[in-house]
Design a protein around this motif. Structure first.
Motif: not given
Length: 122
Positions: A23-35, A49-57, A89-96
């Motif tokens: 979950a992203a929080s704070g003074s957000i105007s918009s979010i583009n790609a997330m991964a 994995a990555a996903i665009s603002s339009g939902g392409r993965t 699959d064991t690892a630390v998973y990071y959001c970007n």
């Protein structure tokens, strides 16, 4: 002023499932790609994995058919559904994410979450 917070990690046996949330929080105007990225001790961080603002993965070959990335733009949240988990699959998973912080700039900045541990036992 923008933070990404991951949740949902834990310990699971091989073949099991986990669902990660970011979950992203704070003074957000918009979010583009997330991964989602992951990093095992002593190894390089890799894109899962990555996903665009339009939902392409896009997915790493190692997780295709097992992991699913999705997002809820109204909640500023990205998810990673992980099925048929393997010990590798064991690892630390990071959001970007690329996020526009209206209190700072009109342009996107890239942000990282603190990470959540996923451990898959055999």
């Amino acid at each position: 002023q923008v933070q990404l917070v991951e949740s949902g990690g834990g310990l699971v046996q091989a073949g099991g499932s986990l669902r990660l949330s970011c979950a992203a929080s704070g003074s957000i105007s918009s979010i583009n790609a997330m991964a989602w990225y992951r990093q095992a001790p002593g190894k390089q961080r890799e894109l899962v994995a990555a996903i665009s603002s339009g939902g392409r993965t896009n997915y790493a070959d190692s997780v295709k058919g097992r992991f699913t990335i999705s997002r809820d733009n109204a909640k500023n949240t990205v998810y990673l559904q992980m099925d048929s988990l393997k010990p590798e699959d064991t690892a630390v998973y990071y959001c970007n994410a690329d996020v526009t912080d209206y209190s700072v700039s009109r342009y996107y900045n890239n942000y990282w979450g603190q990470g959540t541990q996923v451990t898959v036992s055999s």
